[in-house]
Design a protein around this motif. Structure first.
Motif, PDB file in Angstrom:
ATOM      1  N   ASN A 196       0.829  -1.208   0.000  1.00  9.83           N
ATOM      2  CA  ASN A 196       0.000   0.000   0.000  1.00  9.83           C
ATOM      3  C   ASN A 196       0.862   1.255   0.000  1.00  9.83           C
ATOM      4  OD1 ASN A 196      -2.403  -1.481   0.164  1.00  9.83           O
ATOM      5  ND2 ASN A 196      -2.217  -1.635   2.374  1.00  9.83           N
ATOM      6  N   ALA A 197       0.400   2.256  -0.724  1.00  7.28           N
ATOM      7  CA  ALA A 197       1.108   3.532  -0.772  1.00  7.28           C
ATOM      8  C   ALA A 197       0.079   4.664  -0.733  1.00  7.28           C
ATOM      9  CB  ALA A 197       1.950   3.634  -2.032  1.00  7.28           C
ATOM     10  N   THR A 198       0.456   5.767  -0.131  1.00  5.18           N
ATOM     11  CA  THR A 198      -0.377   6.952  -0.049  1.00  5.18           C
ATOM     12  C   THR A 198       0.429   8.130  -0.578  1.00  5.18           C
ATOM     13  OG1 THR A 198      -1.406   6.070   1.956  1.00  5.18           O
ATOM     14  CG2 THR A 198      -1.757   8.401   1.496  1.00  5.18           C
ATOM     15  N   LEU A 199      -0.150   8.846  -1.524  1.00  2.00           N
ATOM     16  CA  LEU A 199       0.513   9.995  -2.143  1.00  2.00           C
ATOM     17  C   LEU A 199      -0.257  11.257  -1.779  1.00  2.00           C
ATOM     18  CD1 LEU A 199       2.660  10.996  -4.201  1.00  2.00           C
ATOM     19  CD2 LEU A 199       0.915  10.665  -5.971  1.00  2.00           C
ATOM     20  N   PHE A 200       0.456  12.273  -1.304  1.00  2.89           N
ATOM     21  CA  PHE A 200      -0.188  13.539  -0.939  1.00  2.89           C
ATOM     22  C   PHE A 200       0.870  14.630  -0.943  1.00  2.89           C
ATOM     23  CE2 PHE A 200       1.069  11.296   2.868  1.00  2.89           C
ATOM     24  CZ  PHE A 200       1.750  12.243   3.605  1.00  2.89           C
ATOM     25  N   SER A 201       0.435  15.857  -0.942  1.00  2.09           N
ATOM     26  CA  SER A 201       1.332  17.009  -0.903  1.00  2.09           C
ATOM     27  C   SER A 201       1.850  17.203   0.520  1.00  2.09           C
ATOM     28  CB  SER A 201       0.582  18.266  -1.361  1.00  2.09           C
ATOM     29  OG  SER A 201       1.277  19.428  -0.977  1.00  2.09           O
ATOM     30  N   ILE A 202       3.159  17.187   0.679  1.00  2.00           N
ATOM     31  CA  ILE A 202       3.746  17.428   1.995  1.00  2.00           C
ATOM     32  C   ILE A 202       3.409  18.843   2.457  1.00  2.00           C
ATOM     33  CG2 ILE A 202       5.929  17.699   3.251  1.00  2.00           C
ATOM     34  CD1 ILE A 202       5.202  14.801   2.812  1.00  2.00           C
ATOM     35  N   THR A 203       3.477  19.797   1.540  1.00  2.00           N
ATOM     36  CA  THR A 203       3.146  21.179   1.895  1.00  2.00           C
ATOM     37  C   THR A 203       1.732  21.270   2.449  1.00  2.00           C
ATOM     38  OG1 THR A 203       4.638  22.013   0.201  1.00  2.00           O
ATOM     39  CG2 THR A 203       2.968  23.545   1.011  1.00  2.00           C
ATOM     40  N   ASP A 204       0.772  20.642   1.760  1.00  2.09           N
ATOM     41  CA  ASP A 204      -0.613  20.652   2.231  1.00  2.09           C
ATOM     42  C   ASP A 204      -0.741  19.944   3.583  1.00  2.09           C
ATOM     43  OD1 ASP A 204      -1.297  21.981  -0.093  1.00  2.09           O
ATOM     44  OD2 ASP A 204      -2.228  20.221  -1.046  1.00  2.09           O
ATOM     45  N   ALA A 205      -0.020  18.838   3.758  1.00  4.11           N
ATOM     46  CA  ALA A 205      -0.096  18.089   5.015  1.00  4.11           C
ATOM     47  C   ALA A 205       0.439  18.910   6.179  1.00  4.11           C
ATOM     48  CB  ALA A 205       0.682  16.775   4.892  1.00  4.11           C
ATOM     49  N   VAL A 206       1.573  19.582   5.988  1.00  2.44           N
ATOM     50  CA  VAL A 206       2.157  20.389   7.066  1.00  2.44           C
ATOM     51  C   VAL A 206       1.274  21.601   7.357  1.00  2.44           C
ATOM     52  CG1 VAL A 206       4.146  21.784   7.762  1.00  2.44           C
ATOM     53  CG2 VAL A 206       4.505  19.574   6.644  1.00  2.44           C
ATOM     54  N   ASP A 207       0.770  22.250   6.306  1.00  3.76           N
ATOM     55  CA  ASP A 207      -0.132  23.386   6.520  1.00  3.76           C
ATOM     56  C   ASP A 207      -1.366  22.963   7.299  1.00  3.76           C
ATOM     57  OD1 ASP A 207       1.636  25.004   5.137  1.00  3.76           O
ATOM     58  OD2 ASP A 207       0.426  25.087   3.304  1.00  3.76           O
ATOM     59  N   HIS A 208      -1.932  21.813   6.932  1.00  2.00           N
ATOM     60  CA  HIS A 208      -3.092  21.286   7.653  1.00  2.00           C
ATOM     61  C   HIS A 208      -2.724  21.008   9.110  1.00  2.00           C
ATOM     62  CE1 HIS A 208      -6.462  18.756   8.828  1.00  2.00           C
ATOM     63  NE2 HIS A 208      -5.576  17.876   9.230  1.00  2.00           N
ATOM     64  N   ALA A 209      -1.562  20.403   9.328  1.00  2.00           N
ATOM     65  CA  ALA A 209      -1.146  20.058  10.689  1.00  2.00           C
ATOM     66  C   ALA A 209      -0.961  21.310  11.546  1.00  2.00           C
ATOM     67  CB  ALA A 209       0.143  19.235  10.655  1.00  2.00           C
ATOM     68  N   VAL A 210      -0.428  22.383  10.971  1.00  2.00           N
ATOM     69  CA  VAL A 210      -0.264  23.633  11.720  1.00  2.00           C
ATOM     70  C   VAL A 210      -1.630  24.145  12.175  1.00  2.00           C
ATOM     71  CG1 VAL A 210       0.350  26.081  11.505  1.00  2.00           C
ATOM     72  CG2 VAL A 210       1.927  24.320  10.680  1.00  2.00           C
TER      73      VAL A 210
END
Length: 94
Positions: A72-86
């Motif tokens: 299994n693999a998951t692809l997503f934008s790191i920038t979007d993930a970090v912005d969401h996490a903030v």
């Protein structure tokens, strides 16, 4: 991410630095002039205890799921993930 879930998404730790998380003292062994020696330093208190919940809130319609090398693999934008996490940490932590 390959064969893991958001509970171990270390990119979320960058958000901890960006949100001004509390500091703590760490200790580790480093190579000194005369061999190994202990040193201490201050750094952000890293806490991955809520990363699974954070990732669940992020993953709705943002990620792509698939297979890579038979796993299994998951692809997503790191920038979007970090912005969401903030944003998420700013509202849920403190």
């Amino acid at each position: 991410m390959i064969n893991v879930g958001f509970s171990v998404c270390t990119a979320f730790h960058l958000a901890e630095y960006r949100t001004g998380a509390p500091l703590r003292r760490y200790a580790c062994v480093v190579r000194g002039a005369h061999g190994p020696e202990w040193t201490e330093y201050l750094d952000v208190e890293l806490d991955d205890g809520d990363f699974e919940d954070l990732g669940a809130a992020f993953s709705r319609n943002i990620e792509q799921q698939g297979r890579l090398g038979g796993t299994n693999a998951t692809l997503f934008s790191i920038t979007d993930a970090v912005d969401h996490a903030v944003t998420w940490m700013s509202g849920k932590r403190r």
